[in-house]
Design an enzyme around this catalytic site. Structure first.
Site, short mmCIF file in Angstrom:
data_model
loop_
_atom_site.label_atom_id
_atom_site.label_comp_id
_atom_site.label_asym_id
_atom_site.label_seq_id
_atom_site.Cartn_x
_atom_site.Cartn_y
_atom_site.Cartn_z
CG HIS A 131 -1.78 1.15 1.21
ND1 HIS A 131 -2.67 1.33 0.28
CD2 HIS A 131 -1.83 2.03 2.21
CE1 HIS A 131 -3.48 2.55 0.52
NE2 HIS A 131 -2.97 2.79 1.85
CG ASP A 170 -5.47 8.40 -4.07
OD1 ASP A 170 -4.31 8.15 -4.85
OD2 ASP A 170 -6.08 7.33 -3.46
CE LYS A 193 -8.12 8.71 -1.43
NZ LYS A 193 -8.20 7.30 -1.52
C1 R5P Z 1 -5.80 5.15 -1.30
O1 R5P Z 1 -4.52 5.59 -0.54
C2 R5P Z 1 -5.84 3.96 -1.83
O2 R5P Z 1 -4.52 3.91 -2.92
C3 R5P Z 1 -6.88 3.50 -2.21
O3 R5P Z 1 -7.28 4.51 -2.99
C4 R5P Z 1 -7.64 3.10 -0.81
O4 R5P Z 1 -7.24 2.62 0.17
C5 R5P Z 1 -9.05 2.50 -1.53
O5 R5P Z 1 -9.67 2.42 -0.21
P1 R5P Z 1 -11.29 2.45 -0.25
O6 R5P Z 1 -11.78 1.44 -1.21
O7 R5P Z 1 -12.10 2.12 0.91
O8 R5P Z 1 -11.51 3.69 -0.65
#
Ligand code: R5P
Length: 312
Positions: A131, A170, A193
């Site tokens: 991540h 993002d 975002k």
């Molecule tokens: C954000 O930092 C990640 O790249 C993803 O966009 C995020 O973790 C996705 O999580 P969710 O589906 O809960 O919005």
């Protein structure tokens, strides 16, 4: 590395483990990975690993604590049984979302998991799309960090992509989206975002033009689906003709599957680092297996060969 290659797997993703072994043309190591009647995790290796080059495959996905514990106990058992080297193969490294403190009195879970793995005896880690790339530095042992972008980008036809727009949902994902764009073609758009509260997403603005174009959202994971759905709605509002998405890890927490089904996303390409829930809307979803990539990496690690070739 002279020792034998032996690969064991926990219960997080039996199908992926089987596909990896099929590619390696070798049987999975025999072991009991189950539970005692009191609910505690039980591991027992059923073959000799002394002096072997051992790999333990386990995604740290739901149920997270249970799968993490299976992995830790497998590695502890391998170490105590005198394996020469232990590589934790972690297609999805869970607990990665908390890789820094965002406010006071919080843990840094990704670091604690790294510490636990090292304490259990892991000598190296093989994983896919952490991540946050900085998590590599939480380990003082080698981490082979594979990227799914080359696999995902190959599934988008260049002739279609030339007039498409690759969208980062993002600011943190811009490098990933740009890497995808370089491989697949097209222009780039960036959405900003914010999370008004944990697990809730709000889009703020977008840089780039998607009017009348095919938009491809590229992300590392779909957890609650909030990021994907909010991005898709903004793209629709800005006139995108079609909205596709590509992500490495499909977590689908809470109501994510329904949110995806109801969203303007028409196609989602996902890697199989985590088993897909049965209720996943198959008409929208296409999975791309990481099994050959992981098998090749395991073989290269075993033979002390470079794995940078796997990034092209
Ligand atoms: C954000 O930092 C990640 O790249 C993803 O966009 C995020 O973790 C996705 O999580 P969710 O589906 O809960 O919005």
């Amino acid at each position: 590395m002279d020792g034998r290659l032996q690969v064991f797997a926990g219960n997080s993703h039996p199908r992926l483990a089987a596909q990896i072994m099929e590619t390696l043309e070798a049987p999975l190591g025999r072991a009991v990975v189950g539970t005692y009647r009191n609910g505690e995790t039980r591991v027992k290796l059923d073959e000799n690993v002394r002096g072997s080059d051992c790999f333990a495959i386990q995604s740290i996905c739901a149920p997270y604590d249970h799968h993490l514990m299976e992995l830790l106990l497998m590695c502890d058992a391998l170490r105590r049984a005198s394996a020469a080297r232990i590589t934790a193969v972690i297609p999805y490294y869970g607990y990665a979302k908390q890789e820094k403190k965002t406010t006071g009195r919080e843990p840094i879970s990704a670091k604690l998991v790294a510490n636990l793995l090292c304490t259990a005896g892991v000598d190296r880690v093989l994983t896919v799309d952490l991540h946050a790339p900085a998590i590599e530095g939480f380990f003082d042992i080698p981490v082979d960090h594979l990227r799914a972008t080359p696999l995902l980008a190959r599934h988008f036809r260049r002739e279609v992509m030339e007039s498409a727009v690759v969208v980062s949902p993002d600011s943190g994902g811009v490098a990933r989206a740009e890497d995808f764009r370089v491989r697949a073609g097209g222009a780039l758009a960036i959405i900003s975002k914010r999370h008004p509260e944990p697990d809730a997403t709000e889009t703020l603005e977008m840089v780039g033009d998607v009017d009348g174009k095919v938009a491809v959202i590229v992300d590392d994971m779909i957890s609650t689906g909030g990021t994907l759905v909010a991005a898709a709605e903004l793209l629709k509002e800005r006139g995108a003709a079609e909205i596709h998405a590509a992500a490495s890890h499909g977590i689908f927490a809470g109501d994510a599957l329904n949110a995806l089904a109801a969203s303007p996303v028409s196609r989602l390409f996902l890697c199989d680092t985590i088993p897909l829930p049965d209720a996943a809307p198959r008409q929208k979803l296409e999975t791309i297996t990481v099994a050959p990539l992981l098998a090749e990496a395991i073989m290269r690690i075993h033979k002390d060969l470079s794995i940078s070739a796997l990034f092209t």
